[in-house]
Design a protein around this motif. Sequence first.
Motif, PDB file in Angstrom:
ATOM      1  N   THR A   1       0.849  -1.183   0.000  1.00 26.32           N
ATOM      2  CA  THR A   1       0.000   0.000   0.000  1.00 26.32           C
ATOM      3  C   THR A   1       0.889   1.239   0.000  1.00 26.32           C
ATOM      4  OG1 THR A   1      -1.706  -1.168   1.244  1.00 26.32           O
ATOM      5  CG2 THR A   1      -1.827   1.234   1.215  1.00 26.32           C
ATOM      6  N   LEU A   2       0.566   2.180  -0.862  1.00 25.68           N
ATOM      7  CA  LEU A   2       1.356   3.404  -0.987  1.00 25.68           C
ATOM      8  C   LEU A   2       0.689   4.544  -0.232  1.00 25.68           C
ATOM      9  CD1 LEU A   2       2.541   1.611  -3.203  1.00 25.68           C
ATOM     10  CD2 LEU A   2       2.623   3.616  -4.687  1.00 25.68           C
ATOM     11  N   PRO A   3       1.470   5.455   0.334  1.00 27.67           N
ATOM     12  CA  PRO A   3       0.875   6.629   0.979  1.00 27.67           C
ATOM     13  C   PRO A   3       0.202   7.526  -0.054  1.00 27.67           C
ATOM     14  CG  PRO A   3       3.266   6.827   0.870  1.00 27.67           C
ATOM     15  CD  PRO A   3       2.934   5.432   0.447  1.00 27.67           C
ATOM     16  N   SER A   4      -0.754   8.319   0.394  1.00 28.43           N
ATOM     17  CA  SER A   4      -1.527   9.145  -0.538  1.00 28.43           C
ATOM     18  C   SER A   4      -0.673  10.185  -1.250  1.00 28.43           C
ATOM     19  CB  SER A   4      -2.666   9.840   0.210  1.00 28.43           C
ATOM     20  OG  SER A   4      -2.151  10.638   1.271  1.00 28.43           O
ATOM     21  N   ASP A   5       0.417  10.596  -0.631  1.00 36.46           N
ATOM     22  CA  ASP A   5       1.270  11.613  -1.236  1.00 36.46           C
ATOM     23  C   ASP A   5       2.519  11.018  -1.882  1.00 36.46           C
ATOM     24  OD1 ASP A   5       2.497  10.769   1.064  1.00 36.46           O
ATOM     25  OD2 ASP A   5       3.014  12.782   1.785  1.00 36.46           O
ATOM     26  N   PHE A   6       2.442   9.754  -2.253  1.00 37.68           N
ATOM     27  CA  PHE A   6       3.620   9.069  -2.787  1.00 37.68           C
ATOM     28  C   PHE A   6       4.088   9.730  -4.084  1.00 37.68           C
ATOM     29  CE2 PHE A   6       5.799   5.562  -5.001  1.00 37.68           C
ATOM     30  CZ  PHE A   6       6.708   5.207  -4.009  1.00 37.68           C
ATOM     31  N   ASP A   7       5.386   9.966  -4.185  1.00 40.10           N
ATOM     32  CA  ASP A   7       5.978  10.638  -5.352  1.00 40.10           C
ATOM     33  C   ASP A   7       6.398   9.581  -6.375  1.00 40.10           C
ATOM     34  OD1 ASP A   7       7.252  12.198  -7.193  1.00 40.10           O
ATOM     35  OD2 ASP A   7       8.769  12.997  -5.804  1.00 40.10           O
ATOM     36  N   ARG A   8       5.555   9.310  -7.348  1.00 39.84           N
ATOM     37  CA  ARG A   8       5.844   8.279  -8.348  1.00 39.84           C
ATOM     38  C   ARG A   8       6.936   8.707  -9.319  1.00 39.84           C
ATOM     39  NH1 ARG A   8       0.774   8.002  -6.647  1.00 39.84           N
ATOM     40  NH2 ARG A   8      -0.117   5.930  -6.214  1.00 39.84           N
ATOM     41  N   ALA A   9       7.026   9.988  -9.586  1.00 41.19           N
ATOM     42  CA  ALA A   9       8.056  10.453 -10.520  1.00 41.19           C
ATOM     43  C   ALA A   9       9.453  10.173  -9.981  1.00 41.19           C
ATOM     44  CB  ALA A   9       7.880  11.942 -10.788  1.00 41.19           C
ATOM     45  N   ALA A  10       9.593  10.192  -8.681  1.00 44.29           N
ATOM     46  CA  ALA A  10      10.912  10.012  -8.077  1.00 44.29           C
ATOM     47  C   ALA A  10      11.424   8.585  -8.175  1.00 44.29           C
ATOM     48  CB  ALA A  10      10.872  10.442  -6.611  1.00 44.29           C
ATOM     49  N   ILE A  11      10.543   7.630  -8.463  1.00 47.95           N
ATOM     50  CA  ILE A  11      10.977   6.222  -8.506  1.00 47.95           C
ATOM     51  C   ILE A  11      10.960   5.656  -9.929  1.00 47.95           C
ATOM     52  CG2 ILE A  11      10.297   5.735  -6.140  1.00 47.95           C
ATOM     53  CD1 ILE A  11       7.857   4.217  -8.019  1.00 47.95           C
ATOM     54  N   ARG A  12      10.754   6.520 -10.900  1.00 48.71           N
ATOM     55  CA  ARG A  12      10.718   6.052 -12.289  1.00 48.71           C
ATOM     56  C   ARG A  12      12.093   5.555 -12.710  1.00 48.71           C
ATOM     57  NH1 ARG A  12       7.938  10.334 -15.508  1.00 48.71           N
ATOM     58  NH2 ARG A  12       6.148   9.439 -14.423  1.00 48.71           N
ATOM     59  N   THR A  13      12.137   4.435 -13.393  1.00 54.92           N
ATOM     60  CA  THR A  13      13.409   3.863 -13.786  1.00 54.92           C
ATOM     61  C   THR A  13      14.023   4.604 -14.963  1.00 54.92           C
ATOM     62  OG1 THR A  13      14.546   1.824 -14.422  1.00 54.92           O
ATOM     63  CG2 THR A  13      12.353   2.194 -15.375  1.00 54.92           C
ATOM     64  N   THR A  14      15.332   4.631 -15.001  1.00 54.59           N
ATOM     65  CA  THR A  14      16.047   5.179 -16.152  1.00 54.59           C
ATOM     66  C   THR A  14      16.687   4.059 -16.972  1.00 54.59           C
ATOM     67  OG1 THR A  14      18.041   5.474 -14.815  1.00 54.59           O
ATOM     68  CG2 THR A  14      16.525   7.348 -14.965  1.00 54.59           C
ATOM     69  N   LEU A  15      16.538   2.816 -16.500  1.00 52.62           N
ATOM     70  CA  LEU A  15      17.092   1.675 -17.225  1.00 52.62           C
ATOM     71  C   LEU A  15      16.228   1.340 -18.436  1.00 52.62           C
ATOM     72  CD1 LEU A  15      17.928  -0.693 -14.233  1.00 52.62           C
ATOM     73  CD2 LEU A  15      19.533   0.710 -15.527  1.00 52.62           C
ATOM     74  N   VAL A  16      16.851   0.881 -19.483  1.00 54.49           N
ATOM     75  CA  VAL A  16      16.134   0.399 -20.665  1.00 54.49           C
ATOM     76  C   VAL A  16      16.518  -1.056 -20.866  1.00 54.49           C
ATOM     77  CG1 VAL A  16      15.729   0.643 -23.134  1.00 54.49           C
ATOM     78  CG2 VAL A  16      16.085   2.685 -21.714  1.00 54.49           C
ATOM     79  N   SER A  17      15.550  -1.948 -20.739  1.00 57.57           N
ATOM     80  CA  SER A  17      15.836  -3.371 -20.879  1.00 57.57           C
ATOM     81  C   SER A  17      16.166  -3.697 -22.330  1.00 57.57           C
ATOM     82  CB  SER A  17      14.620  -4.186 -20.433  1.00 57.57           C
ATOM     83  OG  SER A  17      14.806  -5.551 -20.731  1.00 57.57           O
ATOM     84  N   PRO A  18      17.138  -4.578 -22.570  1.00 58.25           N
ATOM     85  CA  PRO A  18      17.423  -4.989 -23.944  1.00 58.25           C
ATOM     86  C   PRO A  18      16.338  -5.898 -24.517  1.00 58.25           C
ATOM     87  CG  PRO A  18      18.761  -6.262 -22.430  1.00 58.25           C
ATOM     88  CD  PRO A  18      18.047  -5.221 -21.604  1.00 58.25           C
ATOM     89  N   ARG A  19      15.460  -6.385 -23.662  1.00 60.58           N
ATOM     90  CA  ARG A  19      14.406  -7.306 -24.091  1.00 60.58           C
ATOM     91  C   ARG A  19      13.056  -6.742 -23.695  1.00 60.58           C
ATOM     92  NH1 ARG A  19      12.360 -12.322 -21.517  1.00 60.58           N
ATOM     93  NH2 ARG A  19      11.288 -13.483 -23.134  1.00 60.58           N
ATOM     94  N   CYS A  20      12.125  -6.705 -24.651  1.00 58.76           N
ATOM     95  CA  CYS A  20      10.763  -6.172 -24.468  1.00 58.76           C
ATOM     96  C   CYS A  20      10.759  -4.962 -23.521  1.00 58.76           C
ATOM     97  CB  CYS A  20       9.783  -7.248 -24.015  1.00 58.76           C
ATOM     98  SG  CYS A  20      10.370  -8.406 -22.764  1.00 58.76           S
ATOM     99  N   PRO A  21      11.361  -3.863 -23.932  1.00 62.38           N
ATOM    100  CA  PRO A  21      11.519  -2.716 -23.033  1.00 62.38           C
ATOM    101  C   PRO A  21      10.219  -2.115 -22.549  1.00 62.38           C
ATOM    102  CG  PRO A  21      12.129  -2.137 -25.291  1.00 62.38           C
ATOM    103  CD  PRO A  21      11.989  -3.624 -25.257  1.00 62.38           C
ATOM    104  N   ARG A  22       9.145  -2.176 -23.348  1.00 63.54           N
ATOM    105  CA  ARG A  22       7.896  -1.567 -22.893  1.00 63.54           C
ATOM    106  C   ARG A  22       7.256  -2.350 -21.751  1.00 63.54           C
ATOM    107  NH1 ARG A  22       5.433   2.464 -25.591  1.00 63.54           N
ATOM    108  NH2 ARG A  22       3.315   1.691 -25.328  1.00 63.54           N
TER     109      ARG A  22
END
Length: 374
Positions: free
Chosen positions: A276-297
Amino acid sequence: MIPFLRRSALTLALVCAAPAIAQNAPGGEAGAQDAPPAADQPAAPDVAPDAPSAADAAFTAFVQGLRARAIAEGVKPETFDRETAGLTFNSRVIHFDRSQPGGAVTSGQPGPMDFAPYRRSHVDQAHIEKGQTRYQMLSAQLAGNQARMGVPGNVALAIFGLETGYGIYTGSFDLIRSFASLAYDGRRRELFTAELIATLKLIDQGFTRAEMKGSWAGATGYPQFLPSTYLRIGTDGDGDGKADIWTNDADTLASIAAYLREAGWKPNTPWGVAATLPSDFDRAAIRTTLVSPRCPRVHARLSRWLTIGEWKAKGVIVAGYPAPADTELATLLEPDGPGMTAYLLTTNYRAILDYNCSNFYAMSVGVLADAIVR
């Protein structure tokens, strides 16, 4: 090798820019854009050979041109000659291959996942109850698999259930004809030529042509392995000296466990846990910068990796059981969007993605596995 960026050793010829190899063949690109995998229902049956045409001579010449390579790789000459005699091109498999949902989109953020409808139809009472029954029947076998390979029996059972309904539907396409047709078509010639040769090797090992049935793309048996996958990791689960993934539950489950072990499964670690995430959870701050070599989407839906302890420090509450250790790395997924149940997923989730690169599929495996032992 980093487990969650591991490139499948099964089908390196498949890249995300190519359409899916289809019907949940392990290591394939089903769900390259994270669309739900094909419904788990019987595939349309194969049909009688197409009527002879002017192109038949070219197809026959192509197949015969593979003879020297097949023999050099260990296929008996008489096996090649017998099994390819009179072989005809199957235009249906080419139609299915070219009708796969587009895998060419390999960048950008995917849209909403909307897992709940898929979960209701795949993690339903029928799948759960059949899994529970087999779990009780095969408890000693499953415990032995886990002791040897570290993979829990309920996870292997969940894959068995989602792939073929615990062996109810496995496909009716003749593998030799399908692989020969797909190789002749040429888009992934090396891949399908290798699988054709692998199928002939299986026949040399004593399996019959009648057993060599599967999906149009060649996924075969209860776990829907490609023939080359079987040759590499097919496992005898009941000690009779034969790894039979076409009729034998014990061999199937041992082989699935062997696959997941090879894919990097970490023993004594859950695949993931509800959170369960807090109501004010900052999703932008945990976005990955990695790009998988396999099925990246598929991988783009997942957050950057933090330890369970670090997630807790951000206010994330572990709401399920068993919980991974605080030192365990995990990524976050909200399969039904903000405000709904989130999941902290360990590297074992990536092992499931290696089997079928779709978050719909991998989430269903995990949820079904938990339900089987609930």
